[in-house]
Design a protein around this motif. Structure first.
Motif, PDB file in Angstrom:
ATOM      1  N   UNK A  61      10.225  64.731  73.414  1.00 24.04           N
ATOM      2  CA  UNK A  61      10.932  64.349  74.640  1.00 24.04           C
ATOM      3  C   UNK A  61      12.443  64.506  74.489  1.00 24.04           C
ATOM      4  N   UNK A  62      12.887  65.007  73.348  1.00 22.22           N
ATOM      5  CA  UNK A  62      14.313  65.216  73.128  1.00 22.22           C
ATOM      6  C   UNK A  62      15.078  63.966  72.768  1.00 22.22           C
ATOM      7  N   UNK A  63      14.399  62.941  72.321  1.00 19.95           N
ATOM      8  CA  UNK A  63      15.054  61.677  72.004  1.00 19.95           C
ATOM      9  C   UNK A  63      15.487  61.579  70.536  1.00 19.95           C
ATOM     10  N   UNK A  64      15.313  62.658  69.782  1.00 24.59           N
ATOM     11  CA  UNK A  64      15.696  62.653  68.369  1.00 24.59           C
ATOM     12  C   UNK A  64      17.179  62.893  68.188  1.00 24.59           C
ATOM     13  N   UNK A  65      17.652  62.644  66.989  1.00 20.00           N
ATOM     14  CA  UNK A  65      19.044  62.895  66.622  1.00 20.00           C
ATOM     15  C   UNK A  65      19.030  63.990  65.567  1.00 20.00           C
ATOM     16  N   UNK A  66      19.865  64.984  65.738  1.00 20.67           N
ATOM     17  CA  UNK A  66      19.882  66.093  64.782  1.00 20.67           C
ATOM     18  C   UNK A  66      20.354  65.614  63.413  1.00 20.67           C
ATOM     19  N   UNK A  67      19.918  66.311  62.391  1.00 27.38           N
ATOM     20  CA  UNK A  67      20.312  65.980  61.020  1.00 27.38           C
ATOM     21  C   UNK A  67      21.827  66.077  60.878  1.00 27.38           C
ATOM     22  N   UNK A  68      22.429  67.050  61.563  1.00 21.53           N
ATOM     23  CA  UNK A  68      23.884  67.217  61.490  1.00 21.53           C
ATOM     24  C   UNK A  68      24.604  65.986  62.032  1.00 21.53           C
ATOM     25  N   UNK A  69      24.130  65.465  63.167  1.00 23.50           N
ATOM     26  CA  UNK A  69      24.764  64.271  63.741  1.00 23.50           C
ATOM     27  C   UNK A  69      24.613  63.070  62.807  1.00 23.50           C
ATOM     28  N   UNK A  70      23.452  62.939  62.190  1.00 24.45           N
ATOM     29  CA  UNK A  70      23.216  61.819  61.273  1.00 24.45           C
ATOM     30  C   UNK A  70      24.131  61.936  60.058  1.00 24.45           C
ATOM     31  N   UNK A  71      24.186  63.129  59.449  1.00 15.69           N
ATOM     32  CA  UNK A  71      25.031  63.289  58.267  1.00 15.69           C
ATOM     33  C   UNK A  71      26.510  63.131  58.609  1.00 15.69           C
ATOM     34  N   UNK A  72      26.932  63.631  59.772  1.00 17.20           N
ATOM     35  CA  UNK A  72      28.327  63.442  60.199  1.00 17.20           C
ATOM     36  C   UNK A  72      28.644  61.967  60.370  1.00 17.20           C
ATOM     37  N   UNK A  73      27.703  61.228  60.956  1.00 19.53           N
ATOM     38  CA  UNK A  73      27.892  59.800  61.174  1.00 19.53           C
ATOM     39  C   UNK A  73      27.978  59.046  59.842  1.00 19.53           C
ATOM     40  N   UNK A  74      27.100  59.394  58.900  1.00 22.17           N
ATOM     41  CA  UNK A  74      27.126  58.735  57.582  1.00 22.17           C
ATOM     42  C   UNK A  74      28.428  59.042  56.840  1.00 22.17           C
ATOM     43  N   UNK A  75      28.867  60.275  56.967  1.00 22.52           N
ATOM     44  CA  UNK A  75      30.101  60.658  56.290  1.00 22.52           C
ATOM     45  C   UNK A  75      31.287  59.897  56.879  1.00 22.52           C
ATOM     46  N   UNK A  76      31.320  59.806  58.187  1.00 18.53           N
ATOM     47  CA  UNK A  76      32.428  59.124  58.863  1.00 18.53           C
ATOM     48  C   UNK A  76      32.420  57.625  58.555  1.00 18.53           C
ATOM     49  N   UNK A  77      31.259  57.004  58.632  1.00 22.74           N
ATOM     50  CA  UNK A  77      31.146  55.553  58.496  1.00 22.74           C
ATOM     51  C   UNK A  77      31.217  55.090  57.057  1.00 22.74           C
ATOM     52  N   UNK A  78      30.534  55.831  56.123  1.00 22.51           N
ATOM     53  CA  UNK A  78      30.408  55.366  54.747  1.00 22.51           C
ATOM     54  C   UNK A  78      31.015  56.315  53.712  1.00 22.51           C
ATOM     55  N   UNK A  79      31.521  57.453  54.163  1.00 23.91           N
ATOM     56  CA  UNK A  79      32.071  58.427  53.216  1.00 23.91           C
ATOM     57  C   UNK A  79      31.006  59.175  52.435  1.00 23.91           C
ATOM     58  N   UNK A  80      29.764  59.138  52.929  1.00 21.77           N
ATOM     59  CA  UNK A  80      28.655  59.808  52.244  1.00 21.77           C
ATOM     60  C   UNK A  80      28.650  61.274  52.665  1.00 21.77           C
ATOM     61  N   UNK A  81      28.614  62.153  51.679  1.00 16.93           N
ATOM     62  CA  UNK A  81      28.557  63.577  51.971  1.00 16.93           C
ATOM     63  C   UNK A  81      27.153  64.081  51.650  1.00 16.93           C
ATOM     64  N   UNK A  82      26.569  64.790  52.592  1.00 13.91           N
ATOM     65  CA  UNK A  82      25.217  65.307  52.380  1.00 13.91           C
ATOM     66  C   UNK A  82      25.244  66.698  51.838  1.00 13.91           C
TER      67      UNK A  82
END
Length: 82
Positions: A61-82
């Motif tokens: 249904x298109x309700x997922x979040x792309x891996x890129x958005x998740x990794x960008x969010x983690x990097x921004x919030x926690x400094x985690x680089x994927x």
């Protein structure tokens, strides 16, 4: 091909392989061995199956979040680089 023939072929390939190839082959062997001990669909509870089905439906249904958005969010919030 019989099991005996497969085993013979594997041993021949292993004998002529270099160190890097042997390490890669061993990694594949370990991964496959671990998968044998992993639960299969039939081992999951009805609730687990329902949640997986619900997640798949949401993705369709298109309700997922792309891996890129998740990794960008983690990097921004926690400094985690994927």
């Amino acid at each position: 091909m019989s099991i005996k023939q497969m085993k013979s072929e594997l041993l021949k390939e292993l004998d002529k392989a270099d160190e890097s190839t042997i390490k890669s082959m061993y990694d594949v062997f370990k991964m496959v061995s671990q998968q044998k001990n992993s639960p299969s669909w039939k081992d999951l509870s009805d609730v687990q199956k329902m949640k997986i089905d619900m997640g798949l439906k949401q993705l369709k249904e298109g309700k997922g979040i792309s891996a890129k958005k998740v990794t960008d969010s983690l990097q921004k919030k926690y400094g985690i680089k994927a």
